[in-house]
Scaffold this motif. Sequence first.
Motif, short mmCIF file in Angstrom:
data_model
loop_
_atom_site.label_atom_id
_atom_site.label_comp_id
_atom_site.label_asym_id
_atom_site.label_seq_id
_atom_site.Cartn_x
_atom_site.Cartn_y
_atom_site.Cartn_z
N ARG A 131 0.86 -1.18 0.00
CA ARG A 131 0.00 0.00 0.00
C ARG A 131 0.90 1.24 0.00
N LEU A 132 0.41 2.31 -0.61
CA LEU A 132 1.15 3.55 -0.72
C LEU A 132 0.59 4.57 0.26
N ILE A 133 1.46 5.07 1.14
CA ILE A 133 1.05 6.02 2.18
C ILE A 133 1.75 7.35 1.94
N LEU A 134 0.99 8.44 1.93
CA LEU A 134 1.52 9.79 1.74
C LEU A 134 1.38 10.56 3.04
N THR A 135 2.43 11.34 3.40
CA THR A 135 2.42 11.97 4.72
C THR A 135 2.22 13.49 4.73
N LYS A 136 2.09 14.12 3.56
CA LYS A 136 1.75 15.54 3.50
C LYS A 136 0.80 15.77 2.32
N PRO A 137 -0.09 16.75 2.43
CA PRO A 137 -0.99 17.07 1.31
C PRO A 137 -0.22 17.63 0.11
N LEU A 138 -0.91 17.65 -1.03
CA LEU A 138 -0.35 18.20 -2.27
C LEU A 138 -0.86 19.62 -2.53
N GLY A 139 -0.16 20.31 -3.41
CA GLY A 139 -0.63 21.61 -3.88
C GLY A 139 0.29 22.77 -3.58
N THR A 151 8.85 15.86 -4.06
CA THR A 151 9.36 17.23 -4.26
C THR A 151 9.09 17.66 -5.70
N GLY A 152 10.13 18.05 -6.42
CA GLY A 152 9.95 18.73 -7.70
C GLY A 152 9.25 17.96 -8.79
N PHE A 153 9.30 16.63 -8.78
CA PHE A 153 8.65 15.85 -9.83
C PHE A 153 7.17 15.58 -9.52
N GLY A 154 6.69 16.05 -8.38
CA GLY A 154 5.30 15.84 -8.03
C GLY A 154 5.02 14.41 -7.63
N LEU A 155 3.81 14.16 -7.18
CA LEU A 155 3.45 12.81 -6.75
C LEU A 155 3.64 11.78 -7.86
N ALA A 198 4.58 21.58 -13.50
CA ALA A 198 3.56 20.52 -13.57
C ALA A 198 3.47 19.96 -14.98
N HIS A 199 3.55 20.84 -15.97
CA HIS A 199 3.49 20.40 -17.36
C HIS A 199 4.77 19.67 -17.76
N SER A 200 5.91 20.12 -17.22
CA SER A 200 7.17 19.42 -17.48
C SER A 200 7.14 18.02 -16.87
N ASN A 201 6.55 17.90 -15.69
CA ASN A 201 6.45 16.59 -15.04
C ASN A 201 5.58 15.64 -15.84
N LYS A 202 4.52 16.18 -16.43
CA LYS A 202 3.64 15.34 -17.27
C LYS A 202 4.41 14.79 -18.45
N LYS A 203 5.24 15.62 -19.07
CA LYS A 203 6.06 15.16 -20.20
C LYS A 203 7.08 14.13 -19.74
N TYR A 204 7.64 14.33 -18.55
CA TYR A 204 8.65 13.42 -18.01
C TYR A 204 8.07 12.02 -17.81
N VAL A 243 -7.81 19.50 -14.06
CA VAL A 243 -7.30 20.24 -12.91
C VAL A 243 -6.71 19.29 -11.87
N MET A 244 -7.41 18.19 -11.61
CA MET A 244 -6.89 17.23 -10.63
C MET A 244 -5.60 16.59 -11.15
N ALA A 245 -5.52 16.36 -12.44
CA ALA A 245 -4.28 15.83 -13.02
C ALA A 245 -3.13 16.80 -12.80
N ASP A 246 -3.40 18.09 -13.00
CA ASP A 246 -2.37 19.10 -12.76
C ASP A 246 -1.87 19.05 -11.31
N ILE A 247 -2.77 18.82 -10.38
CA ILE A 247 -2.39 18.78 -8.97
C ILE A 247 -1.52 17.55 -8.67
N LEU A 248 -1.81 16.44 -9.31
CA LEU A 248 -1.00 15.24 -9.10
C LEU A 248 0.39 15.37 -9.72
N PHE A 249 0.52 16.24 -10.73
CA PHE A 249 1.82 16.53 -11.34
C PHE A 249 2.50 17.75 -10.71
N ASP A 250 1.79 18.45 -9.84
CA ASP A 250 2.27 19.70 -9.26
C ASP A 250 3.60 19.51 -8.55
#
Length: 318
Positions: free
Chosen positions: A143-151, A199-203, A244-250, A264-271
């Motif tokens: 299971r994947l556990i995240l310890t801080k919110p995104l955004g 960090t920089g690459f987003g979730l 966020a857009h660079s992360n999507k390309k990556y 919009v939610m996709a942008d947040i996951l790449f944020d």
Amino acid sequence: MLAELNIKADEKLLRGIEGAEDAAVYKLTDEIALVQTVDFFTPIVDDPYLFGQIAAANALSDIYAMGADPITALNIVTFNLDLGLDVLSEIIRGGSDKATEAEALIVGGHTVEDDEPKYGLAATGLVHPQKFFSNSTAQAGDRLILTKPLGMGVLATALKGKVVTEADIMEAIDSARTLNRGASLAMRQARANSATDITGFGLLGHLAEMMRGSHKSAKIYSKDIPIFDRVIELAEIGMVPGGAHSNKKYVGEMVSFSPEFSAVMADILFDPQTSGGLLISIASDKVDLLMEELAKRKVPGWQVGEVFEGEEPKIEVV
């Protein structure tokens, strides 16, 4: 670019640049390994003291993601003297206070004059050579556990554009300047399988690195993703950083979204996050123990996905 370099192999180098790890791990003895990392960036908040705290917490996060304890750090600074030495002093004070909280010593550093200020740390930690955490050891069924919110990237963009004030986003600022120490101690106690910091690459970018390194696939449950207040509202009016857009390309075609998933939610996951939380991959029968250990240390935790076998690494977002 780095893949083209001729990097000398050494049996004492337990982790290097080849696996997109959070930090390098070098074996000193059978009981001690050195963990090294560096990170610095331009201000994401206006207050210099808060900036120093966030930048230091962000740099130390790579040490914690490896399951290590920081011991020393060097300041890395570029600074425009026209801003005033009092501003520089506050930045360094913020970093020093955060290092003290981490029980690490600031032992020096280097400063260069530049038009745009930047600050961070080159940090060193210690870990047992057989007990460090890697971002490439997730197991099917985890299971994947995240310890801080995104955004944080969206909020920092809105702050820079004067759409919000620091007071408006203080919840996120407090999170960004919080050390990942408690999360690291909890995952060690619960014996997680793998970890990375967000960090920089987003979730999705950091999860992609984890799945590539582990040769596994993952499913993310978007309804369970924690998001800071106002992030969706601000993303909807265009406060999405270019990263966020660079992360999507990556990540490329590795990620698929369910048909009803919003852009919009996709942008947040790449944020791109600054000083985000740990993403911990842990066996399903140890999730409760991890949550207990996080709670003991007053660290939040959200179960956001799971890991599967897969011939080619993929991430499905539903």
